[in-house]
Design a protein around this motif. Structure first.
Motif, PDB file in Angstrom:
ATOM      1  N   ALA A  40       2.310  15.474  -4.927  1.00 55.94           N
ATOM      2  CA  ALA A  40       2.299  14.531  -6.055  1.00 55.94           C
ATOM      3  C   ALA A  40       1.813  13.160  -5.595  1.00 55.94           C
ATOM      4  CB  ALA A  40       3.686  14.438  -6.681  1.00 55.94           C
ATOM      5  N   PHE A  41       2.174  12.756  -4.375  1.00 61.77           N
ATOM      6  CA  PHE A  41       1.663  11.485  -3.830  1.00 61.77           C
ATOM      7  C   PHE A  41       0.157  11.570  -3.625  1.00 61.77           C
ATOM      8  CE2 PHE A  41       5.979  10.225  -3.077  1.00 61.77           C
ATOM      9  CZ  PHE A  41       5.931   8.842  -3.011  1.00 61.77           C
ATOM     10  N   ASN A  42      -0.329  12.679  -3.086  1.00 60.79           N
ATOM     11  CA  ASN A  42      -1.769  12.806  -2.858  1.00 60.79           C
ATOM     12  C   ASN A  42      -2.568  12.842  -4.156  1.00 60.79           C
ATOM     13  OD1 ASN A  42      -1.872  12.618  -0.084  1.00 60.79           O
ATOM     14  ND2 ASN A  42      -1.496  14.802   0.216  1.00 60.79           N
ATOM     15  N   LYS A  43      -1.955  13.294  -5.233  1.00 56.18           N
ATOM     16  CA  LYS A  43      -2.607  13.284  -6.550  1.00 56.18           C
ATOM     17  C   LYS A  43      -2.399  11.955  -7.269  1.00 56.18           C
ATOM     18  CE  LYS A  43      -2.310  18.256  -7.206  1.00 56.18           C
ATOM     19  NZ  LYS A  43      -1.654  19.358  -7.918  1.00 56.18           N
ATOM     20  N   HIS A  44      -1.624  11.059  -6.665  1.00 53.26           N
ATOM     21  CA  HIS A  44      -1.279   9.763  -7.279  1.00 53.26           C
ATOM     22  C   HIS A  44      -0.642   9.977  -8.645  1.00 53.26           C
ATOM     23  CE1 HIS A  44      -4.336   7.390  -4.612  1.00 53.26           C
ATOM     24  NE2 HIS A  44      -3.781   8.391  -3.966  1.00 53.26           N
ATOM     25  N   PRO A  90      -6.507   2.827  -3.276  1.00 55.63           N
ATOM     26  CA  PRO A  90      -6.866   3.834  -4.291  1.00 55.63           C
ATOM     27  C   PRO A  90      -7.230   5.212  -3.751  1.00 55.63           C
ATOM     28  CG  PRO A  90      -8.535   2.096  -4.149  1.00 55.63           C
ATOM     29  CD  PRO A  90      -7.405   1.674  -3.276  1.00 55.63           C
ATOM     30  N   ASP A  91      -7.604   5.300  -2.474  1.00 52.67           N
ATOM     31  CA  ASP A  91      -7.918   6.614  -1.905  1.00 52.67           C
ATOM     32  C   ASP A  91      -6.824   7.067  -0.928  1.00 52.67           C
ATOM     33  OD1 ASP A  91      -8.499   4.727   0.053  1.00 52.67           O
ATOM     34  OD2 ASP A  91     -10.326   5.726   0.740  1.00 52.67           O
ATOM     35  N   MET A  92      -5.622   6.556  -1.119  1.00 57.67           N
ATOM     36  CA  MET A  92      -4.480   6.901  -0.259  1.00 57.67           C
ATOM     37  C   MET A  92      -4.322   8.415  -0.176  1.00 57.67           C
ATOM     38  SD  MET A  92      -0.428   6.079  -0.865  1.00 57.67           S
ATOM     39  CE  MET A  92      -0.724   4.367  -1.184  1.00 57.67           C
ATOM     40  N   HIS A  93      -4.163   8.899   1.062  1.00 56.92           N
ATOM     41  CA  HIS A  93      -3.970  10.332   1.274  1.00 56.92           C
ATOM     42  C   HIS A  93      -3.012  10.550   2.438  1.00 56.92           C
ATOM     43  CE1 HIS A  93      -4.848  14.606   1.292  1.00 56.92           C
ATOM     44  NE2 HIS A  93      -4.897  14.524   2.603  1.00 56.92           N
ATOM     45  N   TYR A  94      -2.100  11.486   2.242  1.00 55.63           N
ATOM     46  CA  TYR A  94      -1.174  11.901   3.295  1.00 55.63           C
ATOM     47  C   TYR A  94      -1.654  13.248   3.819  1.00 55.63           C
ATOM     48  CZ  TYR A  94       2.040   8.353   1.524  1.00 55.63           C
ATOM     49  OH  TYR A  94       2.621   7.182   1.136  1.00 55.63           O
ATOM     50  N   LEU A 112      -1.027   8.776   7.054  1.00 54.54           N
ATOM     51  CA  LEU A 112      -1.531   8.163   5.830  1.00 54.54           C
ATOM     52  C   LEU A 112      -2.871   7.514   6.135  1.00 54.54           C
ATOM     53  CD1 LEU A 112       0.275   6.100   3.216  1.00 54.54           C
ATOM     54  CD2 LEU A 112      -1.607   5.032   4.413  1.00 54.54           C
ATOM     55  N   THR A 113      -3.867   7.802   5.298  1.00 54.15           N
ATOM     56  CA  THR A 113      -5.179   7.192   5.450  1.00 54.15           C
ATOM     57  C   THR A 113      -5.624   6.624   4.104  1.00 54.15           C
ATOM     58  OG1 THR A 113      -6.295   9.293   5.004  1.00 54.15           O
ATOM     59  CG2 THR A 113      -5.921   8.728   7.330  1.00 54.15           C
ATOM     60  N   GLY A 114      -6.511   5.655   4.169  1.00 56.66           N
ATOM     61  CA  GLY A 114      -7.073   5.083   2.956  1.00 56.66           C
ATOM     62  C   GLY A 114      -7.748   3.765   3.259  1.00 56.66           C
ATOM     63  N   THR A 115      -8.412   3.235   2.251  1.00 58.82           N
ATOM     64  CA  THR A 115      -9.077   1.941   2.350  1.00 58.82           C
ATOM     65  C   THR A 115      -8.555   1.061   1.232  1.00 58.82           C
ATOM     66  OG1 THR A 115     -11.045   3.012   3.252  1.00 58.82           O
ATOM     67  CG2 THR A 115     -11.311   0.755   2.427  1.00 58.82           C
ATOM     68  N   SER A 116      -8.060  -0.118   1.607  1.00 58.29           N
ATOM     69  CA  SER A 116      -7.494  -1.029   0.614  1.00 58.29           C
ATOM     70  C   SER A 116      -8.585  -1.607  -0.274  1.00 58.29           C
ATOM     71  CB  SER A 116      -6.729  -2.158   1.297  1.00 58.29           C
ATOM     72  OG  SER A 116      -7.630  -3.106   1.842  1.00 58.29           O
ATOM     73  N   ARG A 121      -9.393  -0.600   6.364  1.00 59.89           N
ATOM     74  CA  ARG A 121      -9.147   0.818   6.609  1.00 59.89           C
ATOM     75  C   ARG A 121      -7.743   0.978   7.189  1.00 59.89           C
ATOM     76  NH1 ARG A 121      -9.777   5.702   4.903  1.00 59.89           N
ATOM     77  NH2 ARG A 121      -9.707   7.247   6.535  1.00 59.89           N
ATOM     78  N   ILE A 122      -6.965   1.877   6.598  1.00 59.71           N
ATOM     79  CA  ILE A 122      -5.592   2.120   7.018  1.00 59.71           C
ATOM     80  C   ILE A 122      -5.498   3.542   7.564  1.00 59.71           C
ATOM     81  CG2 ILE A 122      -3.180   2.265   6.256  1.00 59.71           C
ATOM     82  CD1 ILE A 122      -4.271  -0.523   5.840  1.00 59.71           C
ATOM     83  N   GLU A 123      -4.866   3.684   8.723  1.00 59.60           N
ATOM     84  CA  GLU A 123      -4.524   4.998   9.264  1.00 59.60           C
ATOM     85  C   GLU A 123      -3.251   4.826  10.078  1.00 59.60           C
ATOM     86  OE1 GLU A 123      -6.270   8.788  11.782  1.00 59.60           O
ATOM     87  OE2 GLU A 123      -7.484   6.982  11.629  1.00 59.60           O
ATOM     88  N   VAL A 124      -2.157   5.362   9.566  1.00 61.20           N
ATOM     89  CA  VAL A 124      -0.872   5.232  10.240  1.00 61.20           C
ATOM     90  C   VAL A 124      -0.140   6.563  10.220  1.00 61.20           C
ATOM     91  CG1 VAL A 124      -0.563   2.764   9.763  1.00 61.20           C
ATOM     92  CG2 VAL A 124       0.311   4.439   8.148  1.00 61.20           C
TER      93      VAL A 124
END
Length: 150
Positions: A40-44, A90-94, A112-116, A121-124
């Motif tokens: 559900a998080f990956n589908k936002h 907006p492209d947050m993905h677990y 978790l990856t995505g671009t704000s 660029r976020i990758e944690v």
């Protein structure tokens, strides 16, 4: 954070966790429950995510001024911060996820990856510790991140 009344349904009747049915049918975490929650998080899908949370839930995020990060209490506050996060990333993905279920305690580890929206660029790598209440809803979700520094 704005406050909304989540104690009444559209007809004015009382609404609460006790009148809803938890998507966690057994009242204890199972591996599929944890995967469905993360999906559900990956589908936002904020509506689906909030189906898992108790009305009086607590979400503690990794960042904030206190040792627990920032604490959000209640459905309205949790919905608002999660909606904000989906807008900010907006492209947050677990992905690369693993899950452990131990009765009412569920643990998910993920990357978790995505671009704000600012282009960062976020990758944690992180994990969520989640506790269920007596009705099988998430009453407490505590999130942790490892911060990568060069």
């Amino acid at each position: 954070m704005t406050e909304t009344n989540l104690t009444q349904d559209a007809s004015g009747g009382e609404l609460g966790s006790s009148s809803r049915r938890s998507p966690i049918r057994s009242g204890e975490w199972q591996g599929d429950d944890l995967r469905n929650f993360l999906d559900a998080f990956n589908k936002h899908d904020i509506d689906r995510i909030m189906e898992f949370f108790a009305d009086d839930c607590v979400l503690e995020t990794p960042r904030g001024p206190e040792t627990w990060g920032t604490r959000y209490e209640g459905q309205a506050a949790v919905r608002e911060i999660l909606s904000y996060r989906f807008g900010w990333l907006p492209d947050m993905h677990y992905g690369r996820d693993e899950h452990w279920a131990m009765g009412r305690l569920g643990v998910s580890r993920w990357v978790l990856t995505g671009t704000s929206v600012d282009g960062e660029r976020i990758e944690v790598q992180g994990c969520d510790l989640m506790q269920l209440d007596d009705a099988g809803f998430i009453c407490h979700k505590d999130s942790y991140w490892k911060i990568i520094q060069a």
